[in-house]
Design an enzyme around this catalytic site. Structure first.
Site, mmCIF file in Angstrom:
data_model
loop_
_atom_site.group_PDB
_atom_site.id
_atom_site.type_symbol
_atom_site.label_atom_id
_atom_site.label_comp_id
_atom_site.label_asym_id
_atom_site.label_seq_id
_atom_site.Cartn_x
_atom_site.Cartn_y
_atom_site.Cartn_z
ATOM 1 N N SER A 122 0.836 -1.195 0.000
ATOM 2 C CA SER A 122 0.000 0.000 0.000
ATOM 3 C C SER A 122 0.873 1.248 0.000
ATOM 4 O O SER A 122 1.982 1.243 0.552
ATOM 5 C CB SER A 122 -0.854 -0.021 1.272
ATOM 6 O OG SER A 122 -1.466 1.221 1.486
ATOM 7 N N TYR A 147 -2.323 -0.986 10.926
ATOM 8 C CA TYR A 147 -2.536 -1.571 9.594
ATOM 9 C C TYR A 147 -1.359 -1.224 8.670
ATOM 10 O O TYR A 147 -0.758 -2.097 8.045
ATOM 11 C CB TYR A 147 -3.851 -1.067 8.969
ATOM 12 C CG TYR A 147 -3.902 -1.362 7.495
ATOM 13 C CD1 TYR A 147 -4.123 -2.661 7.042
ATOM 14 C CD2 TYR A 147 -3.660 -0.360 6.544
ATOM 15 C CE1 TYR A 147 -4.115 -2.948 5.675
ATOM 16 C CE2 TYR A 147 -3.653 -0.644 5.191
ATOM 17 C CZ TYR A 147 -3.870 -1.929 4.761
ATOM 18 O OH TYR A 147 -3.844 -2.213 3.416
ATOM 19 N N LYS A 151 1.792 -3.625 6.907
ATOM 20 C CA LYS A 151 2.184 -3.711 5.493
ATOM 21 C C LYS A 151 3.683 -3.465 5.343
ATOM 22 O O LYS A 151 4.371 -4.167 4.607
ATOM 23 C CB LYS A 151 1.405 -2.688 4.665
ATOM 24 C CG LYS A 151 -0.054 -3.027 4.486
ATOM 25 C CD LYS A 151 -0.235 -4.157 3.483
ATOM 26 C CE LYS A 151 -1.511 -4.905 3.688
ATOM 27 N NZ LYS A 151 -1.648 -6.116 2.899
HETATM 28 P P1 NAD Z 1 -10.866 -7.500 1.289
HETATM 29 O O1 NAD Z 1 -11.093 -7.483 2.750
HETATM 30 O O2 NAD Z 1 -12.029 -7.336 0.388
HETATM 31 O O3 NAD Z 1 -10.095 -8.832 0.871
HETATM 32 C C1 NAD Z 1 -9.234 -9.522 1.751
HETATM 33 C C2 NAD Z 1 -9.668 -10.984 1.760
HETATM 34 O O4 NAD Z 1 -8.800 -11.719 2.611
HETATM 35 C C3 NAD Z 1 -11.083 -11.179 2.282
HETATM 36 O O5 NAD Z 1 -11.794 -12.001 1.378
HETATM 37 C C4 NAD Z 1 -10.899 -11.861 3.637
HETATM 38 O O6 NAD Z 1 -11.961 -12.735 3.932
HETATM 39 C C5 NAD Z 1 -9.584 -12.588 3.419
HETATM 40 N N1 NAD Z 1 -8.803 -12.833 4.630
HETATM 41 C C6 NAD Z 1 -8.511 -11.951 5.638
HETATM 42 N N2 NAD Z 1 -7.736 -12.543 6.560
HETATM 43 C C7 NAD Z 1 -7.511 -13.820 6.130
HETATM 44 C C8 NAD Z 1 -6.780 -14.896 6.652
HETATM 45 N N3 NAD Z 1 -6.128 -14.788 7.818
HETATM 46 N N4 NAD Z 1 -6.762 -16.060 5.968
HETATM 47 C C9 NAD Z 1 -7.458 -16.181 4.799
HETATM 48 N N5 NAD Z 1 -8.160 -15.172 4.256
HETATM 49 C C10 NAD Z 1 -8.185 -13.998 4.916
HETATM 50 O O7 NAD Z 1 -9.769 -6.382 0.974
HETATM 51 P P2 NAD Z 1 -9.226 -5.816 -0.421
HETATM 52 O O8 NAD Z 1 -9.602 -4.393 -0.512
HETATM 53 O O9 NAD Z 1 -9.566 -6.727 -1.517
HETATM 54 O O10 NAD Z 1 -7.667 -5.866 -0.129
HETATM 55 C C11 NAD Z 1 -6.842 -6.917 -0.566
HETATM 56 C C12 NAD Z 1 -5.422 -6.664 -0.105
HETATM 57 O O11 NAD Z 1 -4.962 -5.429 -0.634
HETATM 58 C C13 NAD Z 1 -5.276 -6.550 1.418
HETATM 59 O O12 NAD Z 1 -4.064 -7.175 1.788
HETATM 60 C C14 NAD Z 1 -5.202 -5.068 1.645
HETATM 61 O O13 NAD Z 1 -4.490 -4.760 2.807
HETATM 62 C C15 NAD Z 1 -4.468 -4.604 0.407
HETATM 63 N N6 NAD Z 1 -4.723 -3.197 0.077
HETATM 64 C C16 NAD Z 1 -6.020 -2.775 -0.074
HETATM 65 C C17 NAD Z 1 -6.275 -1.441 -0.363
HETATM 66 C C18 NAD Z 1 -7.689 -0.929 -0.468
HETATM 67 O O14 NAD Z 1 -7.907 0.265 -0.322
HETATM 68 N N7 NAD Z 1 -8.682 -1.779 -0.722
HETATM 69 C C19 NAD Z 1 -5.206 -0.537 -0.501
HETATM 70 C C20 NAD Z 1 -3.902 -1.013 -0.364
HETATM 71 C C21 NAD Z 1 -3.679 -2.348 -0.070
HETATM 72 C C1 WQD Z 2 -9.660 9.172 1.071
HETATM 73 C C2 WQD Z 2 -9.882 10.668 1.326
HETATM 74 C C3 WQD Z 2 -10.142 11.191 3.648
HETATM 75 C C4 WQD Z 2 -13.888 9.005 4.213
HETATM 76 C C5 WQD Z 2 -6.874 4.276 3.221
HETATM 77 C C6 WQD Z 2 -5.762 3.595 3.949
HETATM 78 C C7 WQD Z 2 -4.718 3.120 2.965
HETATM 79 C C8 WQD Z 2 -5.346 2.271 1.892
HETATM 80 C C9 WQD Z 2 -6.525 2.921 1.244
HETATM 81 C C10 WQD Z 2 -5.940 0.006 2.415
HETATM 82 C C11 WQD Z 2 -9.110 11.203 2.525
HETATM 83 C C12 WQD Z 2 -11.412 11.491 2.897
HETATM 84 C C13 WQD Z 2 -12.753 9.569 3.659
HETATM 85 C C14 WQD Z 2 -14.934 9.878 4.655
HETATM 86 C C15 WQD Z 2 -13.642 11.766 3.915
HETATM 87 N N1 WQD Z 2 -5.781 1.073 2.501
HETATM 88 N N2 WQD Z 2 -12.619 10.926 3.518
HETATM 89 N N3 WQD Z 2 -14.757 11.216 4.487
HETATM 90 O O1 WQD Z 2 -7.174 7.331 3.868
HETATM 91 O O2 WQD Z 2 -6.310 7.629 1.506
HETATM 92 O O3 WQD Z 2 -6.337 5.391 2.518
HETATM 93 O O4 WQD Z 2 -7.441 3.383 2.244
HETATM 94 O O5 WQD Z 2 -6.117 -1.039 2.567
HETATM 95 O O6 WQD Z 2 -3.769 2.405 3.678
HETATM 96 O O7 WQD Z 2 -5.176 4.497 4.866
HETATM 97 O O8 WQD Z 2 -8.480 6.421 1.888
HETATM 98 O O9 WQD Z 2 -10.836 6.325 1.244
HETATM 99 O O10 WQD Z 2 -10.247 6.429 3.702
HETATM 100 O O11 WQD Z 2 -9.884 8.442 2.278
HETATM 101 O O12 WQD Z 2 -13.534 12.970 3.789
HETATM 102 O O13 WQD Z 2 -15.969 9.423 5.185
HETATM 103 O O14 WQD Z 2 -11.261 10.862 1.641
HETATM 104 O O15 WQD Z 2 -9.897 12.172 4.638
HETATM 105 O O16 WQD Z 2 -8.725 12.519 2.203
HETATM 106 P P1 WQD Z 2 -7.025 6.816 2.514
HETATM 107 P P2 WQD Z 2 -9.930 6.833 2.309
#
Ligand code: NAD
Ligand code: WQD
Length: 339
Positions: A122, A147, A151
């Protein structure tokens, strides 16, 4: 190919792309934040289903059995917990799932002789970077919550691992802000409870499930005072995973790629773009800043273009239209209407 967390938001889109590319896919997911319905819909979309095992990446015996019994040449590792606020309340749960879970997975991979890994990292690992856009060679910073630290810890563990054993080839994909959904409206993001992230919150306000959006701060040094982020369409993200996987065939060690668009949008710009795409109004009020937020964050995506031949192609209007299609067709996500 093993995909951990493949029933989740990003994982399900990548599983679909892998199946469409003809890959054989095994999903391991404990369904703690997802439902099997996502994979049923993947099957509807491409006519093929991934193999599925309900289980946990912390379960070493299960992993050993999977690696022994199934043909696995590489792992895409999405499994983990991702709610920033919850990670502050329950840090051990986050470190156990995200860090210990990744360690167990790597142990099982090494024991089975599987050394190719794509890890979901991330942009949070950059902390508060001194300038924009963010390049991969910027030093990692100090994430402001467990969190984010989980990562960063996994990234560092993977670097150590690759130094200790040259057969590892690893992609650390640093996602910026994934949004959007498959254009069919059949798969998308299905947060449990009140969403933490901006776009799911906006779309639940638009569909009438939530009353109004709180905009966290309007006094940042940005274009209109609200926070700026690099939102990237999940379909572009999925494509980036396939390109990274292909590139790993010719690379060793740890490779870091930003997956972002290179363009930042403010919260107010996001609200207005969503209103245009949906034809709904999104009531909002200005609220105090959210602890741990930075003013702005966007990627320099040039390295991924140069090394992977990958570039995000979908613009803001498409992100919004696809989010809205998913949200309006599935107001309760994957849950049946009566649940
Ligand atoms: P998500 O929660 O939809 O998907 C994660 C999946 O992992 C889920 O299906 C959950 O059931 C499964 N899971 C959690 N813990 C587990 C475990 N211990 N064993 C087996 N399965 C498990 O989330 P997502 O948005 O699809 O994110 C996927 C990955 O990308 C995550 O590692 C997240 O940290 C990373 N990521 C997400 C974002 C975002 O904003 N969505 C941003 C950066 C990184
Ligand atoms: C985006 C913008 C908020 C909600 C987070 C995690 C990052 C990654 C992605 C993953 C910001 C504003 C949000 C609301 C708002 N994670 N906001 N009102 O914070 O960039 O990143 O998600 O797994 O690690 O930190 O994303 O979507 O929460 O916020 O004003 O109700 O929207 O302040 O500027 P962020 P976000």
């Amino acid at each position: 190919m093993l995909v951990t967390g493949g029933a989740g938001y990003i994982g399900s889109h990548v599983v679909l792309a892998l199946l469409e590319a003809g890959q054989d896919v095994l999903v391991l997911d404990n369904l703690s934040n997802s439902s099997l319905e996502s994979l049923a819909r993947v099957e509807r979309l491409c006519g093929r289903a991934p193999r599925f095992v309900e289980g946990d990446i912390r379960d070493r015996a299960l992993l050993d059995r999977l690696f022994a019994e199934q043909r696995i040449g590489a792992v895409m590792h999405f499994a983990g917990l991702k709610a920033v606020g919850e990670s502050v309340q329950q840090p051990l749960r986050y470190y156990e799932n995200n860090v210990a879970g990744s360690v167990t997975l790597c142990q099982a991979m090494a024991a089975a002789g599987v050394f190719r890994l794509v890890f979901s990292s991330s942009a949070t690992v950059y902390g508060e970077p001194p300038q924009m856009p963010i390049r991969e060679d910027f030093p990692t910073g100090t994430p402001t919550n467990p969190y984010g630290r989980s990562k960063l810890m996994v990234e560092e563990i993977l670097r150590d691992l690759s130094l200790s054993e040259p057969r590892w080839n690893i992609a650390l994909l640093r996602y910026f802000n994934p949004v959007g959904a498959h254009p069919s409206g059949l798969i998308g993001e299905d947060p449990q409870g009140i969403p933490n992230n901006l776009l799911p919150y906006i779309s639940q306000v638009a569909v009438g499930k939530l009353k109004e959006l709180a905009v966290f701060g309007d006094d940042y040094p940005t274009v209109d005072g609200t926070g700026v982020r690099d939102y990237i369409h999940v379909m572009d993200l999925a494509d980036g995973h396939l390109k990274a996987l292909a590139a790993l065939a010719e690379r060793n060690g740890v490779n870091v790629w930003n997956l972002g668009t290179g363009t930042g949008y403010s919260v107010l710009q996001m609200i207005h773009a969503f209103e245009q795409a949906s034809g709904r109004s999104v009531p909002y009020r200005i609220a105090p800043r959210r602890a741990g937020d930075i003013a702005e964050c966007w990627a320099d995506p040039a390295l991924a273009e140069q090394e992977l031949g990958w570039k995000a192609r979908r613009g803001l209007a498409e992100m919004m239209a696809d989010t809205w299609r998913w949200q309006s067709n599935n107001p309760d996500g994957y849950r049946p209407a009566s649940a």
